[in-house]
Design an enzyme around this catalytic site. Structure first.
Site, mmCIF file in Angstrom:
data_model
loop_
_atom_site.group_PDB
_atom_site.id
_atom_site.type_symbol
_atom_site.label_atom_id
_atom_site.label_comp_id
_atom_site.label_asym_id
_atom_site.label_seq_id
_atom_site.Cartn_x
_atom_site.Cartn_y
_atom_site.Cartn_z
ATOM 1 N N LYS A 89 2.898 2.666 0.755
ATOM 2 C CA LYS A 89 2.072 1.793 1.595
ATOM 3 C C LYS A 89 0.824 2.540 2.048
ATOM 4 O O LYS A 89 -0.281 1.989 2.039
ATOM 5 C CB LYS A 89 2.882 1.279 2.795
ATOM 6 C CG LYS A 89 3.886 0.213 2.380
ATOM 7 C CD LYS A 89 4.934 -0.103 3.426
ATOM 8 C CE LYS A 89 5.989 -1.032 2.800
ATOM 9 N NZ LYS A 89 7.150 -1.272 3.647
ATOM 10 N N ASP A 149 4.077 -8.148 8.554
ATOM 11 C CA ASP A 149 5.275 -8.340 7.730
ATOM 12 C C ASP A 149 5.755 -9.795 7.786
ATOM 13 O O ASP A 149 6.582 -10.208 6.976
ATOM 14 C CB ASP A 149 6.412 -7.444 8.259
ATOM 15 C CG ASP A 149 6.693 -6.268 7.343
ATOM 16 O OD1 ASP A 149 6.280 -6.319 6.173
ATOM 17 O OD2 ASP A 149 7.328 -5.305 7.802
ATOM 18 N N GLN A 166 9.238 0.139 9.437
ATOM 19 C CA GLN A 166 10.030 0.202 8.206
ATOM 20 C C GLN A 166 11.510 -0.028 8.523
ATOM 21 O O GLN A 166 12.081 0.655 9.369
ATOM 22 C CB GLN A 166 9.813 1.570 7.536
ATOM 23 C CG GLN A 166 10.473 1.700 6.180
ATOM 24 C CD GLN A 166 9.901 0.740 5.140
ATOM 25 O OE1 GLN A 166 8.700 0.616 4.980
ATOM 26 N NE2 GLN A 166 10.777 0.046 4.425
#
Ligand code: NDP
Length: 278
Positions: free
Chosen positions: A49, A116, A93
């Site tokens: 990422k 997200d 995460q």
């Protein structure tokens, strides 16, 4: 023989488009990535990422916290990131260590920075068809279908898997494009018959080659979300070599859905930066 849907190439094109958009934006989008603990797979995802951010001109801010971090400490980090003007997107995460309640963390993220698309506010907006930050993996699949000019309207779609990050949002996104949806899971009866009737099959189970090639209807569109590490390398949830003979389009593993997930995360981050300037 099916046409391959090339997620790697499509993701590269999206990154290039985003790079241009960022150059013209007048502010640098920033993505904060929070990693708690030392899960090796998570470390790889976070590194990828960060790399992808660098190629598109997005600033990435990595916050690495120990595996012993408490929920309160992590909530403190989120609070700081929510009020940091350089940060337009926040990604925590997953999975988190067991002492931390995942829902509490997701719900603490400012929905305007929830790139997200996991916050209930954004999930709710997706449900009622309002603009939102959408979960990146199904969002990436919709982008692939769009860029390959695959018609969705009126098609029967079968989604195998009902997770909050893949199966459920996938169903909502396909429904919004007028497909007729079945969501299947571990208690579904006669799964093979359901898949055999599908015009679009999305496999998000997490079991290598779980969906058999001879379940695929001639001409069906097959989207394989699975990433399974086996002795033969990375394998999807679909028995690819057999499915490829029947499908009209199919995503390979690797190089299909996977690269799109990060590309859509970047897209959401650029969008969040744009919205912050309004
Ligand atoms: P989850 O483990 O959260 O969900 C798996 C789903 O599969 C569940 O709904 C489960 O049903 C269902 N399932 C399990 N066994 C069966 C069975 N025998 N028959 C029918 N359904 C079954 O997984 P995720 O959605 O998070 O991920 C799915 C796969 O996609 C994984 O391989 C993951 O690595 C991959 N993935 C890939 C991404 C990418 O970027 N390409 C991103 C995210 C995930 P039930 O709910 O009843 O338990």
């Amino acid at each position: 023989m099916a046409k391959l849907i090339d997620g790697k190439e499509t993701a590269k094109n999206i990154r290039e488009e985003l790079k241009k958009e960022v150059e013209e934006l007048g502010l640098q989008p920033g993505l904060a990535v929070v990693l708690v603990g030392e899960d090796p797979a998570s470390q790889v995802y976070v590194r990828n990422k960060e790399k992808a951010c660098a190629t598109t001109g997005i600033a990435s801010f990595k916050h690495t916290l120990s595996a012993e971090t408490t929920e309160e400490e992590l909530l403190g980090v989120i609070k700081d990131l929510n009020s940091d003007d350089k940060v337009h997107g926040i990604l925590v995460q997953l999975p988190l260590p067991k002492q931390i309640n995942e829902h509490a963390i997701i719900e603490a993220i400012d929905p305007a920075k929830d790139v997200d698309g996991f916050h209930p506010f954004n999930v709710g907006r997706l449900t009622i068809g309002r603009p939102t930050y959408s979960s990146c993996t199904p969002f990436g699949i919709m982008e692939l279908l769009k860029r390959y000019d695959i018609d969705i309207e009126g098609k029967d779609a079968v989604i195998v898997g009902r997770s909050n990050i893949v199966g459920k949002p996938m169903a909502l996104m396909l429904l919004a494009k007028n497909a007729t949806i079945s969501i299947c899971h571990s208690r579904t009866k006669n799964l093979d018959d359901k898949v055999r009737a599908a015009d679009i099959v999305v496999a998000a189970v997490g079991r290598a080659e779980f969906v058999k090639g001879d379940w695929i209807k001639d001409g069906a569109i097959v989207i394989d979300v699975g990433i399974n590490r086996t002795d033969n390398g990375l394998v999807g949830d679909v028995e690819f070599t057999e499915a490829e003979k029947r499908a009209s389009y199919i995503t390979p593993v690797p190089g299909g859905v996977g690269p799109m997930t990060i590309a859509m995360l970047l897209k959401n981050t650029v969008e969040a930066a744009k919205q912050s300037g309004k």
